[in-house]
Design a protein around this motif. Structure first.
Motif, PDB file in Angstrom:
ATOM      1  N   ASN A 149       2.154 -28.588 -35.210  1.00 20.64           N
ATOM      2  CA  ASN A 149       0.802 -28.586 -34.658  1.00 20.64           C
ATOM      3  C   ASN A 149       0.080 -27.270 -34.980  1.00 20.64           C
ATOM      4  N   PRO A 150      -0.132 -27.016 -36.275  1.00 24.97           N
ATOM      5  CA  PRO A 150      -0.682 -25.709 -36.672  1.00 24.97           C
ATOM      6  C   PRO A 150      -2.089 -25.455 -36.129  1.00 24.97           C
ATOM      7  N   GLU A 151      -2.795 -26.540 -35.816  1.00 27.30           N
ATOM      8  CA  GLU A 151      -4.196 -26.390 -35.387  1.00 27.30           C
ATOM      9  C   GLU A 151      -4.353 -25.943 -33.938  1.00 27.30           C
ATOM     10  N   ALA A 152      -3.266 -26.100 -33.160  1.00 31.24           N
ATOM     11  CA  ALA A 152      -3.371 -25.842 -31.710  1.00 31.24           C
ATOM     12  C   ALA A 152      -3.731 -24.385 -31.428  1.00 31.24           C
ATOM     13  N   SER A 153      -4.225 -24.164 -30.236  1.00 32.32           N
ATOM     14  CA  SER A 153      -4.636 -22.802 -29.881  1.00 32.32           C
ATOM     15  C   SER A 153      -3.409 -21.915 -29.697  1.00 32.32           C
TER      16      SER A 153
END
Ligand code: ARG
Length: 581
Positions: A414-418
């Motif tokens: 989940n590279p996009e997560a904060s």
């Protein structure tokens, strides 16, 4: 609120046996157990065979009379007799449905608190001042915390005690060494950083072993400390304070509540122990030391072993302190159950301390003392867990590595997560994995510490369990379900996977009872693992959001109760769940 089905059944069958055969059978073991095989129903009562001899009747007839006297029709279909008088019981669907509704409405899943709470002491963690807290202490911390949580949940009054090693001759050596290297630290009350305490310990020990004069100074420092000398006391406090801060970092990371009551607390009672043992006639002198000769512990020549309570130089030891602590916990804390969580290597020590305390009549019938031993932590290589340089592994770096590895995993998924989300998930998964890996083993065996295994998404691991929980939350989000407002009284079980799951959900209380009694947290892990598996089978075979309205509500309820059970169960293991991963 209900107790577990099993404990309920035991009471009912005990009563039935007494009613059928007379009050003299009231204490006869009802031999009630969950069935091993579903074809024999859900529970069994196997008491008949054991009663045949005394009653001089056929087991089938004994069973028939038990059945005639037992009242279980609120929960079970009519009991049947198989083989040599085994009574088989099958849960009624209507009972399952009603119980599920109760569970869903309750924040304790309808599990009642015990009627008569014990006053329990759990003595756990208990590292030693100025020494490294090692993986053995980590095991004690994790296992002890879980046991305390489970007993607290049951409604017992629990005192969590950290019996830190903050007293003993090693402090003479440390104080003397401090005086040499940090003379300033001793005169100022506000502790200055004294660097790595473990290093300090090592250096002091080296000096102690090599230098006779230093040894002498150290001995004097102990005497000074025991006599309450201000400077020595200040140095001691400084060391304790410094260690305490290091320990606290670990407790904070692991979310552990503990009350520190170290060995030094019992100082004032050590001489009473000796006096008391003398009065009871147990004390003997042996080569200048005062001791109690033990029953059942012999040396290699078959002579009884002594438990030394006062050394020939007048000093007291670990055993004296534990005797004083045990006496204090019974007399002052009024504990009725005392649990000690340490490595298996201390089994002899506790057996000896308990024996002496019993023979001295310090332990009333109503008080139960239990040692909860655990095995070693091993590396992947099957040897005792060490770093490459051969040192015991520092706990902080161990926990950090678990988090780092969990973090790397979420980074790829989940590279996009904060940033915040990733860190939160990494901490919950990493720390949860370390705890779960420890708790899911039978504690008496050695266990292999493997990051790869404990962080695996498949198998009996924390991530597997956390995923099952997240999956349910995902269903709720996808269907925009408000679980709290489901009409749970509409639950109807029709499909096998639903019934299998429902029955397992109802056994949660039994798993908790079993851990509270036998103190093996892996029993709860196994329960949760099976729950996740049964849930996954149900979820694969029974559509939830796509189902007809009536089935949809039942299935959503099953999802919700499963999630609540996982959440509470993991919480009792000291593991927090995530809503998303
Ligand atoms: N400090 C001890 C150790 O590190 C453990 C103490 C356990 N508790 C007790 N009451 N003896 O081995």
């Amino acid at each position: 609120m209900t107790t577990s089905i099993l404990s309920d059944l035991k009471i009912r069958f005990s009563k039935a046996i007494a009613a059928a055969f007379g009050e003299e059978y009231a204490n006869h073991d009802p031999a009630v157990a969950p069935s091993k095989d579903a074809k024999f129903g859900d529970y069994q009562c196997n008491a008949a065979l054991g009663l045949t001899k005394k009653l001089k009747q056929k087991p089938q007839d004994v069973a028939a009379q038990i059945i005639a006297n037992v009242q279980v029709d609120d929960m079970f279909e009519a009991p049947t007799i198989a083989g040599a008088g085994f009574i088989n019981l099958k849960l009624k669907l209507s009972y399952l449905e009603a119980q599920l509704a109760k569970m869903q409405k309750s924040d304790r899943l309808a599990i009642a608190k015990v009627d008569k709470p014990d006053r329990v002491i759990v003595d756990f963690s208990s590292p030693n001042i100025a020494k490294e807290m090692h993986v053995g202490h980590l095991r004690s911390t994790i296992i002890g915390d879980s046991i305390a949580r489970i007993l607290e949940f049951q409604g017992h009054e629990v005192l969590r005690l950290n019996h830190v090693g903050d007293w003993g001759t090693q402090f003479g050596m440390l104080i003397s060494y401090l005086r040499e290297v940090y003379p300033d630290a001793l005169t100022k009350a506000d502790a200055i950083a004294i660097g790595d305490l473990v290093e300090l310990y090592r250096a002091a020990k080296k000096r102690f072993d090599e230098d006779e004069a230093f040894k002498e100074t150290s001995r004097n420092a102990v005497v000074e400390l025991q006599a309450g000398g201000t400077e020595a006391k200040l140095a001691w406090q400084l060391l304790c304070e410094q260690s305490r801060r290091e320990f606290q970092k670990i407790y904070d990371a692991l979310n552990i509540q503990l009350e520190e009551r170290g060995e030094s607390f019992y100082n004032q009672f050590l001489s009473d122990v000796v006096t008391d043992l003398r009065e009871t006639g147990l004390l003997q002198e042996n080569q200048g030391a005062l001791c109690v000769f033990l029953e059942g512990f012999t040396n290699k020549d078959g002579q009884p072993l002594p438990l030394i309570v006062q050394k020939s130089d007048g000093g007291y030891n670990y055993a004296t302190t534990d005797l004083a602590a045990l006496r204090y916990r019974i007399r002052e804390d009024k504990a009725t159950r005392i649990i000690y969580v340490t490595d298996i290597g201390q089994s002899g020590h506790f057996a000896q301390v308990f024996q002496v305390a019993k023979r001295a009549n310090w332990i009333p019938e109503t008080v139960q003392t239990t040692h909860v031993p655990f095995g070693l932590v091993m590396g992947d290589d099957g040897k005792k867990f060490k770093t490459r340089s051969g040192d015991t592994i520092a706990l902080k770096s161990l926990l950090e590595e678990a988090i780092t590895r969990a973090r790397a995993d979420i980074e790829t998924r989940n590279p996009e997560a904060s940033e915040e989300f990733k860190q939160d998930v990494a901490e919950a998964v990493g720390l949860g994995a370390v705890k779960y890996a420890d708790l899911s083993q039978n504690r008496t065996s050695n266990y292999i510490f493997s990051f790869d295994k404990m962080l695996a998404l498949q198998g009996n691991t924390a991530p597997y369990m956390l995923y099952a929980y997240v999956r349910v939350q995902g269903i709720g989000r996808k269907g925009e379900i408000d679980f709290a407002s489901l009409n749970v009284d509409a639950v109807k079980l029709t499909q096998d996977p639903e019934i299998v799951l429902a029955k397992h959900l109802l056994q949660f209380a039994e798993a908790i009872d079993a851990v509270a009694e036998e103190l093996f947290p892996n029993r709860l892990c196994q329960y949760l693992f099976e729950l996740s598996q049964k849930f996954n089978q149900f979820f694969e075979q029974c559509p939830v959001l796509q189902a007809e309205e009536s089935e949809r509500i039942s299935r959503l309820s099953l999802c919700d109760i499963t999630a609540k059970t996982l959440k509470l169960g993991l919480n009792l293991l000291g593991i927090r769940v995530l809503e998303r991963m």
